[in-house]
Design a protein around this motif. Structure first.
Motif, PDB file in Angstrom:
ATOM      1  N   GLU A  98       0.635   2.551  19.862  1.00 45.64           N
ATOM      2  CA  GLU A  98       1.917   3.263  19.835  1.00 45.64           C
ATOM      3  C   GLU A  98       2.885   3.085  18.438  1.00 45.64           C
ATOM      4  N   ASN A  99       2.205   1.853  17.680  1.00 45.21           N
ATOM      5  CA  ASN A  99       3.176   1.678  16.324  1.00 45.21           C
ATOM      6  C   ASN A  99       2.526   2.678  15.321  1.00 45.21           C
ATOM      7  N   VAL A 100       1.312   3.400  15.558  1.00 45.65           N
ATOM      8  CA  VAL A 100       0.858   3.929  14.535  1.00 45.65           C
ATOM      9  C   VAL A 100       0.972   5.374  14.948  1.00 45.65           C
TER      10      VAL A 100
ATOM     11  N   ASN B  51       0.813  -1.397   0.017  1.00 45.02           N
ATOM     12  CA  ASN B  51       0.049  -0.003  -0.160  1.00 45.02           C
ATOM     13  C   ASN B  51       0.843   1.105   0.246  1.00 45.02           C
ATOM     14  N   LEU B  52       0.227   2.556   0.127  1.00 45.65           N
ATOM     15  CA  LEU B  52       0.872   3.516   0.196  1.00 45.65           C
ATOM     16  C   LEU B  52       1.915   3.999   1.193  1.00 45.65           C
ATOM     17  N   LEU B  53       1.757   3.225   2.425  1.00 44.40           N
ATOM     18  CA  LEU B  53       2.185   3.289   3.529  1.00 44.40           C
ATOM     19  C   LEU B  53       3.543   2.366   3.899  1.00 44.40           C
ATOM     20  N   GLU B  54       3.782   1.732   2.639  1.00 46.53           N
ATOM     21  CA  GLU B  54       4.798   0.376   2.514  1.00 46.53           C
ATOM     22  C   GLU B  54       4.525  -0.590   3.517  1.00 46.53           C
TER      23      GLU B  54
ATOM     24  N   PRO C 175       0.503  11.930  13.380  1.00 51.08           N
ATOM     25  CA  PRO C 175       1.706  11.063  13.141  1.00 51.08           C
ATOM     26  C   PRO C 175       2.800  11.683  11.823  1.00 51.08           C
ATOM     27  N   GLU C 176       3.791  11.515  12.088  1.00 49.80           N
ATOM     28  CA  GLU C 176       4.758  11.771  10.896  1.00 49.80           C
ATOM     29  C   GLU C 176       4.491  11.338   9.764  1.00 49.80           C
ATOM     30  N   MET C 177       3.887  10.042   9.547  1.00 54.18           N
ATOM     31  CA  MET C 177       3.907   9.222   8.363  1.00 54.18           C
ATOM     32  C   MET C 177       2.631   9.871   7.513  1.00 54.18           C
ATOM     33  N   LEU C 178       1.876  10.823   8.517  1.00 53.07           N
ATOM     34  CA  LEU C 178       0.681  11.490   7.676  1.00 53.07           C
ATOM     35  C   LEU C 178       0.966  12.948   7.413  1.00 53.07           C
ATOM     36  N   THR C 179       2.387  13.321   7.438  1.00 48.62           N
ATOM     37  CA  THR C 179       2.495  14.721   7.326  1.00 48.62           C
ATOM     38  C   THR C 179       2.024  15.096   5.885  1.00 48.62           C
TER      39      THR C 179
END
Length: 320
Positions: free
Chosen positions: A316-318, A73-76, A145-149
């Motif tokens: 915490e993983n997300v 997916n787009l989040l690897e 979260p950083e992954m959704l900047t």
């Protein structure tokens, strides 16, 4: 018979397919073909992309309106197991209805529609969802979260967007710069930890988003700056201890983050027993959920019983 949602998403897939075929001068459309990204910020995958069915237990996206998704997916995330583990933590946020595009935004990343090219959410959709949902997340002690900047997402390329209800449709159907999504919202102004459905799944989700849970009465509620300070009775029945020590439990004080002015009916009725949930953020203990202790409710009793064996996702993983 296909639902309106399925028909709608079917139209979207056809439209994007036609646009991508035209842009790439393709003579034949294949789901598994893979061309270079128009979006330079896209990840590089070790596995070739494939279309897979969205499983029923991928609760975040199983009802989004299309039946297949791309892996990676787009989040690897490269496996369905990883997608389910990570996506499950976002279900409570979607249920909060903090923005009408929340599910579409998240599923465009966790379970992207199976097309010939990766289609990312538009930057402004990300910003709109972030601005609507961040106050809810903050109330539970989670940062955006950083992954959704949002700066990571495209502004001008083909992208997933939504048009606000009652807005004039301005998208040129030959450009396919955006995909309009008309959704409704049911957002409530009740303090997020207090806006709890008495449904088993919803209660378990709130308990999973919390580090500890116990039964007690409330002694006093005070306003402290923009928060509400909740002082508890000393006697408490622990249901989920987390990292909370016994010595901390005796003097525990909870804060309703940014909750000085929003309604919370539970905090107005101090004579009741409550199921109290919370988590530690920095040096404060935040109130993340409060339910009236109601043994007459079948849903409530079922949630309390299931809590002992229920396997929670790792938040915490997300949210990092």
């Amino acid at each position: 018979m296909r639902s309106a949602s399925e028909s709608f998403w079917g139209s979207i897939r056809l439209a994007v397919t036609v646009a991508l075929m035209s842009a790439c001068r393709a003579t034949e459309y294949e789901y598994l073909s893979w061309r270079p990204d128009t979006y330079s910020g896209g990840p590089n995958y070790g596995k070739p992309p494939q279309c897979v069915d969205i499983p029923e237990d991928l609760r975040l996206c199983h009802s989004v309106g299309y039946s297949q998704m791309l892996l990676p997916n787009l989040l690897e995330h490269e496996t369905i197991a990883e997608v389910k583990q990570q996506a499950s933590s976002w279900v409570p946020l979607v249920h909060k209805n903090c923005h009408p595009g929340t599910q579409v935004f998240l599923c465009s990343l966790f379970a992207p529609v199976c097309l010939d090219q990766r289609i990312y959410p538009c930057r402004w959709l990300c910003e709109a969802v972030r601005d609507g949902c961040y106050p809810i997340m903050e109330a539970f002690g989670f940062p955006w979260p950083e992954m959704l900047t949002c700066d990571k997402f495209p502004q001008d390329d083909v992208c997933i967007a939504m048009t606000p209800p009652n807005a004039t449709e301005a998208t040129n159907p030959t450009d396919f710069q955006t995909i309009p999504l008309l959704l409704s919202t049911g957002y409530s102004d009740i303090c997020p930890p207090c806006d709890n459905e008495m449904k088993t799944d919803a209660m378990l989700e709130h308990m999973c988003a919390s580090e500890f849970a116990f039964k007690t009465k409330i002694k006093e509620v005070r306003r402290e700056n923009m928060d509400r300070k909740v002082i508890l009775q000393k006697r408490k029945k622990m249901l989920k201890a987390g990292n909370l020590k016994k010595k901390d439990l005796k003097t525990l004080v909870l804060y309703l983050k940014n909750g000085a002015d929003c309604p919370c009916q539970q905090l107005d009725n101090l004579g009741n027993q409550y199921l109290i949930m919370g988590r530690k953020v920095d040096k404060q203990y935040l109130l993340t959920g409060i339910h009236k202790w109601d043994k007459s409710s079948k849903e409530f009793k079922k949630a309390i019983k299931k809590l002992k064996t229920y396997k929670c996702p790792t938040f915490e993983n997300v949210f990092k």
